[in-house]
Design an enzyme around this catalytic site. Sequence first.
Site, PDB file in Angstrom:
ATOM      1  N   ASP A  17       0.652  16.505  25.351  1.00 15.68           N
ATOM      2  CA  ASP A  17       1.537  17.084  26.350  1.00 15.68           C
ATOM      3  C   ASP A  17       3.081  16.484  26.407  1.00 15.68           C
ATOM      4  OD1 ASP A  17       2.500  18.448  28.477  1.00 15.68           O
ATOM      5  OD2 ASP A  17       0.507  17.773  29.787  1.00 15.68           O
ATOM      6  N   ASP A 115       3.681  23.873  25.654  1.00 14.20           N
ATOM      7  CA  ASP A 115       3.949  22.492  25.363  1.00 14.20           C
ATOM      8  C   ASP A 115       2.494  21.772  25.593  1.00 14.20           C
ATOM      9  OD1 ASP A 115       3.330  23.228  27.976  1.00 14.20           O
ATOM     10  OD2 ASP A 115       4.731  21.985  29.091  1.00 14.20           O
ATOM     11  N   GLU A 116       1.668  22.200  24.951  1.00 17.05           N
ATOM     12  CA  GLU A 116       0.296  21.578  25.127  1.00 17.05           C
ATOM     13  C   GLU A 116      -0.518  21.742  23.943  1.00 17.05           C
ATOM     14  OE1 GLU A 116      -2.082  21.606  28.897  1.00 17.05           O
ATOM     15  OE2 GLU A 116      -0.164  22.218  29.818  1.00 17.05           O
TER      16      GLU A 116
END
Length: 352
Positions: A17, A115-116
């Site tokens: 993350d 974003d992961e």
Amino acid sequence: MTTRPSSPTRDWILHVDLDQFIAAVEILRHPELRGKPVVVGGSGDPTQPRTVAATATYEAREHGIHSGMPLRTALKRCPDAIFLPSDPPAYEAASERVMAVLREFPVRVEVWGWDEAFIGATTDDPEALAAGLQDAVRARTDLSCSVGIGDNKHQAKLASGFAKPAGIYRLTSDNWAEIMNARPTDALWGIGAKTSKKLAALGLHTVADLAAADPAALAGAFGPTNGPWYRYLALGKGEAEVVTTPWIARGHSRETTFPHDLTDKTEITRHVTALAEHVAHDAATAGREVIRVSVKVRFTPFLTRTRQSKLPTPTADPDILARTAVAILDRFDLTRPVRLLGVAVDYTMPDK
DNA sequence: TCTGGGGTCCTAGGACCC
DNA sequence: TCTGGGGTCCTAGGACCC
């Protein structure tokens, strides 16, 4: 040098993350803003009504600003804050650089938004792998990330939350009960405020309460799929398969909140037509066909209604989609002022 | 704090058919 | 004729997530 008890070689799920992703990308582009209160959102004009913050730096958070807050409120709380427009293509590009770094490791990578990512790996030292991923991402992109380690995606996802910022955390079936049992049910990934409140009304306040609940009673309260699923989450279970093939979108939509209400039917129709043509263009670009069209109308103050209709034949024809959307629009009672219009479509799915 | 945009999945209820 | 039961399709809304 710290020592860890060694783990057997086996499969692990990691959740990577990126920390403060949008803000971090903006700081990289504007190094002079490092250490300053920065708010990103909308077109970057904090006087524009009905625009909210996509993210805020830690310095801005110290003034009580957070994502989702109207920019006008943020401006009041911190008149010195720097407001930047949201720039999705820039975030997309940064995201792709990060995912490329992750894919250089001998692991399986499932991208989960900008974003992961979930990582599937076989190793006897998941912490060393996690640290290696962090170092590589930082060295190659100047971005910081937190990494959660678990037996499944649910555990890994929660673990990365505990790891923030820039840390590593292991949450597996071995320490699940110890770490999670006393927490409220909305600590679980997939249980939000509404469901948590409903659970509390049934006397189920903690993860331990939910784990011990009767599945049949949960099914009665939340439906045959959701009820038992919530208990499953409380037991620390979850999906453990990492899918590396690209996701095939189920549908697509475009919507606009207007700074000031619309009342003129001609103008409303014009906007719906434009949205439908936009969605049709997106569909054609993606090489997809549409099987269902939905129109969303949000009235003042905040009443949202949707109407939809299935097409006789799949198509990406902009004229057909626009005509269909306008016909659906006619099924709404448009006597109240309109603050949002949206057009959504469902795609036909390729045969499995 | 007058409240974005883009997604996914599930549920309930009505229509329709046998 | 005052009245079944199941299956499927479609629609509207809700909850959650990033």
